[in-house]
Design a protein around this motif. Structure first.
Motif, PDB file in Angstrom:
ATOM      1  N   SER A  28       0.843  -1.200   0.000  1.00  0.00           N
ATOM      2  CA  SER A  28       0.000   0.000   0.000  1.00  0.00           C
ATOM      3  C   SER A  28       0.875   1.246   0.000  1.00  0.00           C
ATOM      4  N   GLU A  29       0.237   2.378  -0.258  1.00  0.00           N
ATOM      5  CA  GLU A  29       0.952   3.651  -0.255  1.00  0.00           C
ATOM      6  C   GLU A  29       1.426   4.005   1.145  1.00  0.00           C
ATOM      7  N   ASP A  30       0.633   3.633   2.177  1.00  0.00           N
ATOM      8  CA  ASP A  30       1.055   3.883   3.551  1.00  0.00           C
ATOM      9  C   ASP A  30       2.366   3.161   3.843  1.00  0.00           C
ATOM     10  N   VAL A  31       2.425   1.895   3.456  1.00  0.00           N
ATOM     11  CA  VAL A  31       3.629   1.095   3.694  1.00  0.00           C
ATOM     12  C   VAL A  31       4.802   1.687   2.914  1.00  0.00           C
ATOM     13  N   ALA A  32       4.538   2.188   1.710  1.00  0.00           N
ATOM     14  CA  ALA A  32       5.602   2.799   0.908  1.00  0.00           C
ATOM     15  C   ALA A  32       6.199   4.013   1.613  1.00  0.00           C
ATOM     16  N   LEU A  33       5.332   4.853   2.190  1.00  0.00           N
ATOM     17  CA  LEU A  33       5.837   6.023   2.912  1.00  0.00           C
ATOM     18  C   LEU A  33       6.613   5.605   4.156  1.00  0.00           C
ATOM     19  N   VAL A  34       6.157   4.569   4.835  1.00  0.00           N
ATOM     20  CA  VAL A  34       6.883   4.080   6.008  1.00  0.00           C
ATOM     21  C   VAL A  34       8.263   3.578   5.591  1.00  0.00           C
ATOM     22  N   GLU A  35       8.368   2.947   4.414  1.00  0.00           N
ATOM     23  CA  GLU A  35       9.670   2.497   3.925  1.00  0.00           C
ATOM     24  C   GLU A  35      10.619   3.681   3.747  1.00  0.00           C
ATOM     25  N   LEU A  36      10.097   4.797   3.253  1.00  0.00           N
ATOM     26  CA  LEU A  36      10.936   5.980   3.068  1.00  0.00           C
ATOM     27  C   LEU A  36      11.328   6.583   4.414  1.00  0.00           C
ATOM     28  N   VAL A  37      10.421   6.508   5.395  1.00  0.00           N
ATOM     29  CA  VAL A  37      10.758   6.979   6.743  1.00  0.00           C
ATOM     30  C   VAL A  37      11.862   6.095   7.346  1.00  0.00           C
ATOM     31  N   ALA A  43      19.611   6.726   7.915  1.00  0.00           N
ATOM     32  CA  ALA A  43      20.549   7.823   7.630  1.00  0.00           C
ATOM     33  C   ALA A  43      20.797   8.685   8.863  1.00  0.00           C
ATOM     34  N   ASP A  44      20.445   8.175  10.061  1.00  0.00           N
ATOM     35  CA  ASP A  44      20.682   8.879  11.332  1.00  0.00           C
ATOM     36  C   ASP A  44      19.852  10.144  11.491  1.00  0.00           C
ATOM     37  N   ALA A  45      18.736  10.249  10.766  1.00  0.00           N
ATOM     38  CA  ALA A  45      17.867  11.411  10.933  1.00  0.00           C
ATOM     39  C   ALA A  45      17.220  11.394  12.314  1.00  0.00           C
ATOM     40  N   THR A  46      17.002  12.564  12.866  1.00  0.00           N
ATOM     41  CA  THR A  46      16.235  12.684  14.109  1.00  0.00           C
ATOM     42  C   THR A  46      14.862  13.266  13.847  1.00  0.00           C
ATOM     43  N   GLN A  47      14.667  13.830  12.658  1.00  0.00           N
ATOM     44  CA  GLN A  47      13.382  14.444  12.310  1.00  0.00           C
ATOM     45  C   GLN A  47      13.033  14.088  10.865  1.00  0.00           C
ATOM     46  N   VAL A  48      11.798  13.596  10.679  1.00  0.00           N
ATOM     47  CA  VAL A  48      11.267  13.354   9.336  1.00  0.00           C
ATOM     48  C   VAL A  48       9.974  14.141   9.194  1.00  0.00           C
ATOM     49  N   SER A  62       1.518  16.431  -4.912  1.00  0.00           N
ATOM     50  CA  SER A  62       2.779  15.742  -4.598  1.00  0.00           C
ATOM     51  C   SER A  62       2.839  15.432  -3.109  1.00  0.00           C
ATOM     52  N   ILE A  63       3.700  14.486  -2.787  1.00  0.00           N
ATOM     53  CA  ILE A  63       4.013  14.139  -1.395  1.00  0.00           C
ATOM     54  C   ILE A  63       5.525  14.165  -1.263  1.00  0.00           C
ATOM     55  N   GLU A  64       6.023  14.824  -0.220  1.00  0.00           N
ATOM     56  CA  GLU A  64       7.459  14.953  -0.006  1.00  0.00           C
ATOM     57  C   GLU A  64       7.844  14.341   1.343  1.00  0.00           C
ATOM     58  N   VAL A  65       8.979  13.670   1.370  1.00  0.00           N
ATOM     59  CA  VAL A  65       9.526  13.122   2.619  1.00  0.00           C
ATOM     60  C   VAL A  65      10.885  13.764   2.851  1.00  0.00           C
ATOM     61  N   GLU A 178      21.614  21.477   7.878  1.00  0.00           N
ATOM     62  CA  GLU A 178      22.332  21.714   6.623  1.00  0.00           C
ATOM     63  C   GLU A 178      22.854  20.418   6.032  1.00  0.00           C
ATOM     64  N   SER A 179      22.137  19.356   6.317  1.00  0.00           N
ATOM     65  CA  SER A 179      22.365  18.075   5.644  1.00  0.00           C
ATOM     66  C   SER A 179      21.016  17.358   5.631  1.00  0.00           C
ATOM     67  N   GLY A 180      20.879  16.379   4.766  1.00  0.00           N
ATOM     68  CA  GLY A 180      19.628  15.647   4.718  1.00  0.00           C
ATOM     69  C   GLY A 180      19.253  15.247   3.305  1.00  0.00           C
ATOM     70  N   THR A 181      18.026  14.722   3.189  1.00  0.00           N
ATOM     71  CA  THR A 181      17.518  14.250   1.894  1.00  0.00           C
ATOM     72  C   THR A 181      16.044  14.561   1.821  1.00  0.00           C
ATOM     73  N   VAL A 182      15.583  14.929   0.645  1.00  0.00           N
ATOM     74  CA  VAL A 182      14.157  15.075   0.392  1.00  0.00           C
ATOM     75  C   VAL A 182      13.799  14.263  -0.850  1.00  0.00           C
TER      76      VAL A 182
END
Length: 729
Positions: A28-37, A43-48, A62-65, A178-182
């Motif tokens: 599902s799309e929900d599971v897809a977004l969880v995969e991106l999270v 990647a050691d993110a503390t905030q998504v 659009s949807i952005e992560v 000043e680092s990260g991914t979108v």
């Protein structure tokens, strides 16, 4: 003649393979977004931050992560990200910081975006580095191209997004590093409705368990948060994702650790009474034969089970502590149900779909059907089971990234979870009994049918002889009540017989099939004789017919013996007590279980006084069958050489019949001795809770006697003592 030629070829995957891996293996799309999270977590993110940009319609929006992780260089994008199914995460199993065990291993989670939109634009930056952007048109993977024919342009330039006053600072605010991914997924493949985003939020709420500091090991506490940014018209779904405060206020809680050798150190907490109990359990699991003698193989675990009562009394008790002062009982129940389920967390992140509403992987609802007074349903429990990839290697994900592979370790995990849940359930049941909200068992000596005794009223009416009409009415009513009571006793006996016979079904099926195999064998031999009669001489025919008749005779004898042993239980009506020898009542019971006792290597000894007693045979044998069946289950938790059951029966000095059934099993825990005779309460997993209740009903209601668990048995396990007083002289 053609000479042999040798040539070679190579496998070239079609581009649509990527569509299969990303779009079709993720449900599902929900599971897809969880995969991106999860990728952000690795990647050691503390905030998504997940941002929804309307209109959220198919072909638009659009949807952005966004994440503030360490980001990637252009070289990493080319050599790792674009390398489908890269072994990188199998070789490097910790995050760059070394603080997290990474969640992705197969190298295909990045393809989840193909489930959501037509194309993706990914921008990423490492601290003090350049910014890298690349675009993937997922539509290309539907074309008749080979995978190596699809080009992805990777652009490296000066940072514009992950900088102060850049787009990342607007989206992430103070969390900007000043680092990260979108990952921007543009031109949505379907419409997103209000309920879709609400369901996503609920799924994200379940990703990180709501546990206060100190409840579990600190290394399981991930510093990680998720935020949703949504269109203004559904603003109530936006903001930081956090679980409902109801999860912090369970009526019952059982939490602690299970070691690799099956020792569980647990703490039980009862919110309404403030009771706290420390518990240690030596867990054992069953093999395919049902013998619970093996250590669990699932590995060490941390467990936190929480449960709620859904009645109004429980709601009124919790209501003052809820932040929503205007919440009603329906909302209270719905919030619990929304967060219900037992979730698995591997290295701090939830494994899908464990913990999803309606995913009852332990079959709690079916289990509750057998024992509704004791067991909890799936919508009353919110549980968290923590494991790690390193210490629990046998608990592995399925290829479609949802659920675990059916391994022996997974089966052991189920058994361990149910055993711990059962400990919480039995304590909850005792609390509800004290509270009076559960159905209480009648105490010995104050039987159900005593409440229908109108002799006192008849005596009072007889003293008022002047009112003949009143005396006649009361006398007639008492007669009708006695008749109705007799009918009710007969109905209960038939019910008890049905429940008792259900314990014998496996034995009947096994021995009946064995007898039929002998019959089939005899028939097969006779058919051979018939088909080849012309080729056999007379002595050979006689020999073969003799063999056939022997097989048929063996089958008939086995089935006949089975019927003979069951025939004492076939009485249709409850008759008057009969004068019988005690041995004539116990011998058929030992014969009924003989084959099953042999199969499970259990020794049964019978010691009966040479006495004549007055009882209804069927009732007496129902007592023994249920007690012996119960003992046979529990001795299977002991090694083969230590499985023993004993039956003793005779008269005491007062003339009552006393029956002892003693076994070498684990015994009855002290805190459960006052529960096991309650109807629909069973301490054995999958039990219906009727066997011991039937024993209690017959002994107390029909014979004015008693049932107890004594401590002085010759064998170290349970020692049941049954006393029959009335009508036995």
């Amino acid at each position: 003649m053609l000479e042999s030629k040798e040539s070679s070829g190579s496998l070239r995957p079609k581009a649509r393979l990527v569509h299969t891996l990303g779009s079709e293996l993720i449900s599902s799309e929900d599971v897809a977004l969880v995969e991106l999270v999860k990728n952000a977590y690795d990647a050691d993110a503390t905030q998504v931050t997940i941002r929804f940009n309307g209109p959220l319609k198919s072909g638009t929006g659009s949807i952005e992560v966004w994440d503030n992780g360490h980001g990637m260089t252009a070289d990493t994008v080319r050599k790792v990200w674009l390398d489908i199914a890269t072994p990188y995460r199998k070789e490097v199993i910790t995050s760059e910081s070394g603080n997290r065990r990474v969640l992705g291993e197969k190298g295909i989670g990045r393809l989840a975006a193909s489930r959501i939109a037509e194309h993706s634009v990914i921008t990423t930056r490492r601290t003090d580095g350049t910014e890298t952007t690349f675009r993937i048109d997922w539509g290309q993977f539907h074309r008749d191209l080979y995978l190596d024919e699809i080009e992805v342009a990777v652009v490296e330039e000066q940072p514009k997004v992950f900088v102060s006053h850049g787009e990342a600072s607007v989206v992430q605010g103070e969390s900007l590093t000043e680092s990260g991914t979108v990952v921007k997924m543009e031109r949505l493949l379907r419409d997103w409705q209000y309920t879709d985003i609400a369901n996503l939020r609920l799924m994200l709420e379940r990703m990180i368990p709501p546990l206060p500091e100190g409840v579990i090991d600190s290394d399981l506490q991930a510093v990680f948060s998720v935020e949703l940014i949504v269109p203004d018209e559904i603003s109530e779904l936006g903001g930081s994702v956090s679980p409902s405060d109801i999860l912090m206020l369970p009526d019952y809680k059982m939490a602690g650790n299970v070691s690799s050798d099956g020792i569980a150190h647990l703490t039980y907490i009862e919110r309404r009474t403030g009771a706290v109990e420390e518990i240690t359990i030596n867990l054992r699991v069953s093999d395919d034969l049902g013998d619970a003698t093996r250590l669990p193989s699932c590995g060490p675990l941390t467990i936190d089970f929480r449960a709620w009562d859904l009645d109004r009394e429980a709601f009124e008790a919790i209501k003052p502590e809820l932040s929503q002062s205007n919440i009603g009982i329906r909302d209270y129940r719905n919030q619990i149900k929304d967060h219900a389920g037992l979730a698995l967390f591997r290295d701090g992140f939830r494994v899908q779909p464990f913990g999803e509403r309606g995913y009852d992987w332990l079959n709690l609802d079916l289990r509750r059907v057998n024992s509704p007074s004791l067991r909890l349903s799936n919508n009353q429990v919110s549980g968290f089971i923590f494991l790690t990839a390193d210490l629990n290697p046998g608990l592995r994900d399925r290829s479609h990234r949802e659920g675990l592979i059916d391994t022996p370790e997974y089966e052991d995990l189920k058994q361990v979870s149910l055993q711990i849940l059962a400990e919480m359930e039995s304590r909850r049941y005792k609390f509800r009994k004290r509270l009076g909200s559960g159905r209480e068992r009648r105490s010995p000596g104050s039987g159900l049918f005593e409440k229908f005794d109108l002799s006192g009223l008849e005596a009072l009416a007889a003293s008022r002889k002047a009112d003949k009409e009143l005396v006649a009415a009361i006398t007639e009513t008492a007669k009708e009540v006695r008749a109705a009571t007799s009918d009710l006793q007969e109905i209960l006996l038939q019910f008890a017989k049905s429940a008792t016979l259900s314990t014998l079904v496996d034995m009947v099926l096994h021995e009946g099939r064995t007898g039929l195999m002998d019959v089939d064998n005899g028939v097969r031999k006779l058919n051979i004789v018939r088909q080849r009669l012309d080729t056999f001489d007379l002595p050979e025919v006689e020999r073969r017919i003799g063999d056939s008749l022997d097989s048929l005779g063996n089958g008939r004898a086995l089935v006949g013996s089975l019927f003979d042993r069951l025939s004492p239980l076939a009485g249709r009506k409850r008759g008057r007590p009969q004068k019988v020898q005690l041995s004539s009542l116990t011998n058929p019971v030992s014969q009924i279980f003989a084959a099953e006792l042999a199969r499970q290597y259990t020794t049964l000894s019978v010691e009966v006084d040479d006495a004549t007693v007055s009882v209804e045979p069927i009732e007496f044998q129902h007592i023994l069958i249920n007690l012996v069946s119960n003992a046979m289950y529990w001795v299977r938790q002991r090694p083969d050489s230590k499985r023993k059951i004993s039956i003793r029966a005779g008269r005491d000095d007062g003339g009552s019949i006393v029956i002892y059934v003693n076994d070498s099993g684990p015994g009855v825990p002290e805190d459960k001795k006052d529960l096991i005779f309650d109807a629909y309460v069973s301490t054995r997993e999958g039990g219906m809770g009727l066997g011991l209740s039937i024993v209690h009903t017959i002994a107390v209601e029909y014979y004015g006697g008693a049932v107890s668990v004594d401590d002085d048995g010759a064998l170290p396990g349970a020692n049941f003592r049954v006393v029959l007083k009335k009508r036995v002289s």
